[in-house]
Enzyme design. Structure first.
Site, mmCIF file in Angstrom:
data_model
loop_
_atom_site.group_PDB
_atom_site.id
_atom_site.type_symbol
_atom_site.label_atom_id
_atom_site.label_comp_id
_atom_site.label_asym_id
_atom_site.label_seq_id
_atom_site.Cartn_x
_atom_site.Cartn_y
_atom_site.Cartn_z
ATOM 1 N N SER A 216 0.842 -1.187 0.000
ATOM 2 C CA SER A 216 0.000 0.000 0.000
ATOM 3 C C SER A 216 0.883 1.244 0.000
ATOM 4 O O SER A 216 2.072 1.184 -0.330
ATOM 5 C CB SER A 216 -0.942 -0.014 1.215
ATOM 6 O OG SER A 216 -1.921 0.996 1.110
ATOM 7 N N ASN A 217 0.310 2.397 0.365
ATOM 8 C CA ASN A 217 1.055 3.661 0.409
ATOM 9 C C ASN A 217 0.535 4.497 1.574
ATOM 10 O O ASN A 217 -0.312 4.050 2.343
ATOM 11 C CB ASN A 217 0.923 4.410 -0.922
ATOM 12 C CG ASN A 217 -0.523 4.623 -1.319
ATOM 13 O OD1 ASN A 217 -1.278 5.305 -0.634
ATOM 14 N ND2 ASN A 217 -0.928 4.008 -2.442
ATOM 15 N N HIS A 218 1.052 5.724 1.688
ATOM 16 C CA HIS A 218 0.770 6.544 2.870
ATOM 17 C C HIS A 218 -0.460 7.438 2.724
ATOM 18 O O HIS A 218 -0.699 8.294 3.582
ATOM 19 C CB HIS A 218 1.977 7.426 3.194
ATOM 20 C CG HIS A 218 3.206 6.650 3.562
ATOM 21 N ND1 HIS A 218 3.272 5.871 4.699
ATOM 22 C CD2 HIS A 218 4.407 6.517 2.934
ATOM 23 C CE1 HIS A 218 4.468 5.300 4.769
ATOM 24 N NE2 HIS A 218 5.174 5.675 3.713
#
Length: 414
Positions: A216-218
Site C-alpha cells: 500500500s502507500n501513505h
C-alpha cells in the site's frame, strides 16, 4: 467579497495570545462585520471584557445569565444568528472540550448549537500543540467539518521556538474573506455544479501478497474526502469511491463505495463513469500488484524473498480514453523530481482536463498533512498556483476552478 455585513461570533479562550483578539475585533469591525464576542472565564484573566466590548460595540457575553441584568443569553439563538463562529485563540482545553462535546459554558453551548461554519485558530506552547491528544482533537474537529487556521511557527511565551503561535489577526481575516468570497462565487456562478454527477476517488489501495500482508502507500484520503465534501455542500450528487481509510463520510448525501485493491477501484469507477459530469481522480492507486497472491500466509523461510509484480490498470488513462466531449476529468500527480515535466506528460498522455501537482519538496504538502500546496495545469498548459492552505480550502479552490470552466462552457453555448 469581504466580511462586510457578516455576523461573526468571536470566541476568546484562556491563552496569553488573547491580547491579539483586540486587534482581530478591530480589523473585523473595520471590514464591516458585525462582531459578537463570547469569552470564557479564563480568557478574562488575559484581556478585559471592557476592551473587547468597546471595540466590538457590543456587550461581551460569557455566561448563560447576564449578572448585571439577569437576562438570558440564549445559546441557540446565538448559534442561529451567526454567519461564522471563530474561536481565536483556541486553547488546548477548549479544543478538548469541543472535540468531546463537553458543554459546560456559553461558548461550548453556542458551538454545539451553531449551524454556521466554525473556524478554530489554536494557540499554545509547542509541546502542547504537538501532543498526540491535541493532534487527535484537531483531527476530530476537522472531521466534523470545522475549519482549522493553522498555528504559526515562532517564539512562544515560554521562550521556546516552534509551532503554537496564534495566527496573526490579519491572517484570520484573510481566511474568512477567502471563505466568504468562495461562498459568493457559489451563489453567483458555482451553482452551475448543483445537481451535477460528480465521481471522486480517494485514499490508498491495498494489493494482497497473502491473506495477511499487502502493498500500500501513505495516503490518508483526507484530500479526496475534502473535495467530496466541497461538492456535496453546493448540491452536487457525489459518488466517492474510497480505498481503505478511517475517515467518516463528511456529508450524509455522499454515496461512498468502499474498495480495497486497484482492480476493485477500477471496476467501481467504470461502473459510475458513464453518468458522471465531472471525475476527480485523487486516489493513490498502486501501479503494481502481486502477480500471484498466495491463498495462505507465506512463512518466513528464505533470507531473500522475491515478489513478482504486474502492472495494474491505469484508471486515469482508461477513463481519459473513454471520456465524452461533455465530461471533465481531473487527475493528481505527486512528484519528487522534474515535477512539472512529469505532470505535463500525465496530463496529455491520459487526456485529462487538469492535472493537480503536489511536490514532496513542499513542506506541508502530500500525504498525512492537514494542509496542501498545489499547482493546477490545464490541458492548454495554463498554470494556476496556490499557496499552502488547509485541505478544505484547497478543495474549494478546485471546485471553483471546475465551476468556472463549466460556466465558461455555458456562456459559449449561449
Amino acid at each position: 467579497m469581504s466580511v462586510a455585513g457578516k455576523r461573526i461570533i468571536l470566541g476568546v479562550t484562556g491563552s496569553i495570545s488573547a491580547y491579539k483578539s483586540a486587534l482581530l475585533v478591530r480589523l473585523l469591525v473595520k471590514a464591516g462585520a458585525d462582531v459578537q464576542v463570547i469569552m470564557t472565564e479564563s480568557a478574562q484573566a488575559f484581556i478585559t471584557p471592557l476592551t473587547l466590548a468597546t471595540l466590538s460595540k457590543r456587550p461581551v457575553l460569557s455566561t448563560f445569565v447576564a449578572s448585571e441584568t439577569g437576562s438570558w443569553n440564549n445559546h441557540v439563538e446565538l448559534g442561529l444568528w451567526a454567519d461564522a463562529l471563530v474561536v481565536a485563540p483556541a486553547s488546548a482545553r477548549t479544543l478538548a472540550r469541543f472535540a468531546t462535546g463537553l458543554c459546560d459554558d456559553l461558548l461550548s453551548a453556542v458551538y454545539l448549537s451553531a449551524r454556521c461554519p466554525v473556524f478554530f485558530a489554536p494557540a499554545m506552547d509547542v509541546d502542547m500543540y504537538h501532543h498526540p491528544t491535541t493532534v487527535d482533537n484537531l483531527r476530530r474537529l476537522e472531521s466534523f467539518g470545522n475549519h482549522l487556521i493553522q498555528a504559526e511557527h515562532g517564539e512562544l511565551a515560554s521562550g521556546l521556538v516552534g509551532e503554537g503561535r496564534l495566527a496573526e489577526p490579519e491572517t484570520i481575516v484573510t481566511v474568512l474573506t477567502n471563505y466568504f468570497g468562495a461562498d459568493t462565487a457559489q451563489s453567483e456562478g458555482i451553482n452551475v455544479l448543483a445537481g451535477k454527477q460528480i465521481l471522486i476517488t480517494a485514499g490508498p489501495t491495498q494489493e494482497p501478497i497473502d491473506p495477511v500482508r499487502y502493498i500500500s502507500n501513505h495516503s490518508t484520503g483526507k484530500m479526496g474526502y475534502a473535495i467530496a465534501n466541497a461538492f456535496a455542500k453546493i448540491g452536487a450528487h457525489v459518488t466517492l469511491v474510497s480505498g481503505p481509510t478511517a475517515l467518516p463520510i463528511p456529508d450524509p448525501s455522499i454515496r461512498r463505495i468502499d474498495v480495497r485493491s486497484a482492480q476493485d477501484m477500477f471496476e467501481a469507477t467504470q461502473g459510475f463513469f458513464a453518468d458522471a459530469d465531472v471525475v476527480v481522480l485523487n486516489a493513490a492507486v498502486a501501479d503494481y500488484t502481486p502477480a500471484h497472491p498466495a491463498d495462505r500466509k507465506i512463512k518466513k523461510n528464505e533470507t531473500v524473498f522475491s515478489l513478482e509484480l504486474t502492472k495494474t490498470t491505469d484508471i486515469a488513462a482508461t477513463l481519459g480514453n473513454q471520456k465524452g466531449p461533455e465530461q471533465l476529468l481531473m487527475g493528481f500527480a505527486l512528484e519528487t523530481d522534474n515535477e512539472r515535466e512529469n505532470a505535463l506528460k500525465k496530463l496529455h498522455r491520459k487526456n485529462l482536463d487538469w492535472i493537480v501537482l503536489n511536490s514532496l519538496r513542499d513542506a506541508g504538502a502530500g500525504f498525512g498533512h492537514d494542509t496542501n500546496k498545489i499547482t493546477v495545469i490545464d490541458k492548454d498548459e495554463q498554470t494556476h498556483e496556490f499557496a499552502l492552505k488547509s485541505k478544505e480550502e484547497v478543495a474549494q479552490d478546485l471546485v471553483n476552478l471546475i465551476a468556472n470552466t463549466l460556466q465558461s462552457r455555458n456562456i459559449v453555448k449561449a
